[in-house]
Design an enzyme around this catalytic site. Structure first.
Site, PDB file in Angstrom:
ATOM      1  N   LYS A 172      27.298 -49.075 -41.378  1.00  0.00           N
ATOM      2  CA  LYS A 172      25.919 -49.739 -41.469  1.00  0.00           C
ATOM      3  C   LYS A 172      25.575 -50.002 -43.108  1.00  0.00           C
ATOM      4  O   LYS A 172      25.906 -49.345 -43.806  1.00  0.00           O
ATOM      5  CB  LYS A 172      24.682 -49.053 -40.952  1.00  0.00           C
ATOM      6  CG  LYS A 172      23.132 -49.489 -41.288  1.00  0.00           C
ATOM      7  CD  LYS A 172      22.507 -48.895 -40.251  1.00  0.00           C
ATOM      8  CE  LYS A 172      20.909 -48.807 -41.234  1.00  0.00           C
ATOM      9  NZ  LYS A 172      19.635 -49.054 -40.029  1.00  0.00           N
TER      10      LYS A 172
ATOM     11  N   ARG B 151      11.759 -43.129 -34.922  1.00  0.00           N
ATOM     12  CA  ARG B 151      10.730 -43.147 -35.988  1.00  0.00           C
ATOM     13  C   ARG B 151       9.447 -42.932 -35.412  1.00  0.00           C
ATOM     14  O   ARG B 151       8.348 -43.257 -36.123  1.00  0.00           O
ATOM     15  CB  ARG B 151      10.939 -44.632 -36.795  1.00  0.00           C
ATOM     16  CG  ARG B 151      11.819 -44.569 -37.673  1.00  0.00           C
ATOM     17  CD  ARG B 151      12.099 -45.775 -38.448  1.00  0.00           C
ATOM     18  NE  ARG B 151      13.340 -46.414 -38.856  1.00  0.00           N
ATOM     19  CZ  ARG B 151      13.759 -47.406 -39.186  1.00  0.00           C
ATOM     20  NH1 ARG B 151      13.113 -48.404 -39.619  1.00  0.00           N
ATOM     21  NH2 ARG B 151      15.049 -47.639 -39.579  1.00  0.00           N
TER      22      ARG B 151
ATOM     23  N   THR C 113      17.816 -44.235 -36.988  1.00  0.00           N
ATOM     24  CA  THR C 113      17.428 -43.170 -37.825  1.00  0.00           C
ATOM     25  C   THR C 113      17.708 -41.789 -37.687  1.00  0.00           C
ATOM     26  O   THR C 113      16.767 -40.867 -37.620  1.00  0.00           O
ATOM     27  CB  THR C 113      15.704 -43.462 -37.902  1.00  0.00           C
ATOM     28  OG1 THR C 113      15.590 -44.955 -37.933  1.00  0.00           O
ATOM     29  CG2 THR C 113      15.384 -42.911 -39.368  1.00  0.00           C
TER      30      THR C 113
ATOM     31  N   GLU D 182      19.305 -50.474 -30.317  1.00  0.00           N
ATOM     32  CA  GLU D 182      19.225 -49.226 -31.067  1.00  0.00           C
ATOM     33  C   GLU D 182      17.550 -48.951 -31.489  1.00  0.00           C
ATOM     34  O   GLU D 182      16.813 -49.961 -31.665  1.00  0.00           O
ATOM     35  CB  GLU D 182      19.701 -49.623 -32.773  1.00  0.00           C
ATOM     36  CG  GLU D 182      19.231 -48.437 -33.499  1.00  0.00           C
ATOM     37  CD  GLU D 182      19.379 -48.868 -34.958  1.00  0.00           C
ATOM     38  OE1 GLU D 182      20.166 -49.802 -35.345  1.00  0.00           O
ATOM     39  OE2 GLU D 182      18.883 -48.200 -35.945  1.00  0.00           O
TER      40      GLU D 182
END
Ligand code: 3PG
Length: 213
Positions: A132, A48, A72, A44
């Site tokens: 998640k 960011r 994100t 992943e």
């Protein structure tokens, strides 16, 4: 690796998903190969940093054994950009209807965040069973997840946020946890120094944490 994935299948592949922040896309191939060498295939890369999309493209192109996704992912635009960059899945700290619909339209498996019973019920209503649990440690940790398994056993989780080799097994032992996520496998200074040996060792140690039986 291009596979027809569901979010449920994704969180069943290994015990740990590394949550990666990368500043230089040129480091993505080495990093991806180091993780795969250590036995971690699902990566992943979080949106960011300005380099994230290019890093996704570079990791996916250079390391076909890896299943590279975007983290994100907050909205439809993020999802579209991630898919265009070559992401094979998306992870979000939360869930909106817009994001759920965008990922469905793109055929991009989504692992959305949910921690309360209401958030989990909303996610289930939108068709998301693999979730998640973020931020795990400050949302009640393994005890909260264990309690949620009783009324909501159909939801299965990848907890992230505050997970380390010291507490990962507490989560992995739970009936509703398939894997955990964390940034500890890819320390910023190791990426900076391109210390791929260290990252392969951290990946091997993470794989050795095992999976729920
Ligand atoms: C995430 O996005 O899942 C978290 O930032 C990872 O949390 P950690 O840094 O505590 O592992």
């Amino acid at each position: 690796m291009h596979v027809d994935l569901t979010a449920e299948a994704l969180i069943d592949i290994g015990p740990v998903i590394p949550v990666i922040q990368i500043r230089d896309p040129e480091q993505a191939p080495g990093l991806a190969r180091a993780l795969v060498a250590g036995g971690i295939r699902v990566l992943e890369i979080t949106l960011r940093t300005p380099a994230a999309l290019d890093a996704i493209t570079a990791a996916a192109a250079s390391c076909p054994e890896a299943i590279v996704g975007a983290g994100t992912v907050l909205n439809a635009t993020d999802a579209e950009e991630a898919a265009r960059a070559g992401a094979q899945f998306a992870v979000s700290p939360g869930l909106t209807r817009e994001l759920s619909q965008a990922c469905a339209d793109l055929g991009l498996p989504l692992l959305p965040g949910a921690v309360t019973a209401t958030e989990i019920m909303t996610a289930l209503d939108l068709g998301h069973r693999a979730l998640k649990f973020f931020p795990a440690a400050t949302s009640g940790g393994a005890a909260a997840l264990a309690a949620l398994a009783s009324p909501l056993p159909q939801a299965v989780f990848c907890p992230t946020g505050g997970i380390s080799p010291d507490n990962a097994r507490d989560y992995l032992a739970l009936s509703n946890v398939r894997c955990v996520g964390g940034s500890w496998l890819t320390p910023a200074e190791a990426i900076e120094k391109e210390d791929w040996t260290r990252i392969t060792q951290l990946a091997q140690a993470a794989v050795a944490l095992g999976r729920p039986g």
